[in-house]
Design an enzyme around this catalytic site. Structure first.
Site, mmCIF file in Angstrom:
data_model
loop_
_atom_site.group_PDB
_atom_site.id
_atom_site.type_symbol
_atom_site.label_atom_id
_atom_site.label_comp_id
_atom_site.label_asym_id
_atom_site.label_seq_id
_atom_site.Cartn_x
_atom_site.Cartn_y
_atom_site.Cartn_z
ATOM 1 C CB SER A 1 43.950 -0.152 13.991
ATOM 2 O OG SER A 1 45.450 0.389 14.328
ATOM 3 N N GLY A 52 45.402 2.205 6.131
ATOM 4 C CA GLY A 52 46.978 2.474 5.978
ATOM 5 C C GLY A 52 47.450 1.064 5.647
ATOM 6 N N GLY A 53 47.860 0.474 6.745
ATOM 7 C CA GLY A 53 48.813 -0.681 6.589
ATOM 8 C C GLY A 53 48.237 -1.809 5.835
ATOM 9 C CD1 TRP A 70 48.214 1.723 -0.669
ATOM 10 C CD2 TRP A 70 49.283 1.907 -2.684
ATOM 11 N NE1 TRP A 70 48.009 0.613 -1.547
ATOM 12 C CE2 TRP A 70 48.512 0.741 -2.776
ATOM 13 C CE3 TRP A 70 50.132 2.201 -3.868
ATOM 14 C CZ2 TRP A 70 48.538 0.003 -3.721
ATOM 15 C CZ3 TRP A 70 50.079 1.313 -4.927
ATOM 16 C CH2 TRP A 70 49.257 0.377 -4.791
ATOM 17 C CE LYS A 71 49.515 6.047 6.731
ATOM 18 N NZ LYS A 71 49.484 6.013 8.063
HETATM 19 C C1 PEP Z 1 45.799 5.738 8.268
HETATM 20 O O1 PEP Z 1 47.231 5.997 8.173
HETATM 21 O O2 PEP Z 1 44.984 6.628 7.615
HETATM 22 C C2 PEP Z 1 45.395 4.509 8.682
HETATM 23 C C3 PEP Z 1 44.317 4.435 9.177
HETATM 24 O O3 PEP Z 1 46.547 3.734 9.128
HETATM 25 P P1 PEP Z 1 46.230 2.271 9.514
HETATM 26 O O4 PEP Z 1 45.055 1.697 8.873
HETATM 27 O O5 PEP Z 1 47.427 1.601 9.451
HETATM 28 O O6 PEP Z 1 45.795 2.355 11.042
#
Ligand code: PEP
Length: 248
Positions: free
Chosen positions: A210, A231-232, A9-10
């Site tokens: 992603s 992440g997102g 979740w950063k």
């Molecule tokens: C991450 O921050 O580890 C990540 C994989 O982000 P995202 O899925 O948004 O690319």
């Protein structure tokens, strides 16, 4: 091994997000028992998320910790403290920590040693930059990160590796399936050389960068991809669990 679907979740979320696991389960029912879902919220939310995920089959972890277990380290949190509030995993060496906070392989290894000593599972992140991939150096870069970020004392048990090409994080760009498969095979080979074939096969290797519901199935189906770090698309339980449903 179970497929691990881990959300990072950063620096997002507030106390109301502690209700997300239960709200999701109430709406969607139990999950596939071959899949483990992990949420790594900002540190201050760990206790609330641990409480909010009780009985929901969702594990909680941290995004970082200090390499020492206590002392005069203003603003830091130790692995013991993560364990004390119910966390089970700790993400280490995320590319943002490496790039923005100057974390080196050696520091990541020291943190991982501390995490293992606290009976938690380190998720050690590795991954090449775009320039390194274009120069044909991805295997070498990731190999060196792995070698130096896994503590010397580790025996390969309770270890998770996350392959996250830096250029794929938060960009919508994803390596080809062939490139992901090839890097995961490379990582498995390095683990095998270090810990032996049996232990290497038991180490969970995540892909991150992603991942979203629309591409999760083909990525998660690849040999040597044992889950995803997200992440997102992990900020909303709906998309996190849509990804988890693709892990068949
Ligand atoms: C991450 O921050 O580890 C990540 C994989 O982000 P995202 O899925 O948004 O690319």
């Amino acid at each position: 091994m179970k497929t691990l679907i881990a959300a990072n979740w950063k620096m997002h979320g507030d106390l109301s997000w502690a209700a997300k696991p239960k709200a999701f389960r109430d709406a969607h029912g139990p999950q596939n028992t071959n899949v483990e879902i992990l949420i790594c919220p900002p540190a201050y939310l760990i206790p609330a998320l641990v409480k909010g995920s009780e009985g929901q089959d969702i594990l909680i972890g941290a995004q970082n910790c200090h390499q020492e277990q206590g002392g005069a380290f203003t603003g830091e949190m130790s692995a013991d403290m993560v364990a004390n509030c119910g966390g089970r995993y700790v993400i280490l060496g995320h590319s943002e920590r490496r790039a923005l906070f100057g974390e080196t392989d050696g520091l990541v290894a020291a943190k991982a040693k501390s995490v293992l000593a606290s009976s938690l599972v380190p998720i050690i992140c590795v991954g090449e930059s775009r320039e390194q991939r274009e120069a044909g150096d991805a295997d070498e870069v990731v190999g060196a990160q792995l070698k130096n970020s896994i503590p010397e004392s580790a025996d390969g048990h309770k270890l998770v590796i996350a392959y996250e090409p830096v250029w794929a994080i938060g960009t919508g760009l994803v390596p080809t399936l062939e490139d992901i498969a090839s890097m995961h095979d490379h990582i498995r080979g390095i683990l095998s050389a270090r810990f032996g074939e049996n232990i290497a096969q038991s180490i969970c290797i995540l892909y991150g960068g992603s991942v979203k519901p629309s591409n999760a199935r083909e990525i998660l189906a690849l040999k040597d991809v044992n889950g995803a770090l997200i992440g997102g698309a992990g900020l909303e339980m709906d998309s996190l669990c849509a990804i988890a449903r693709e892990a068949l």
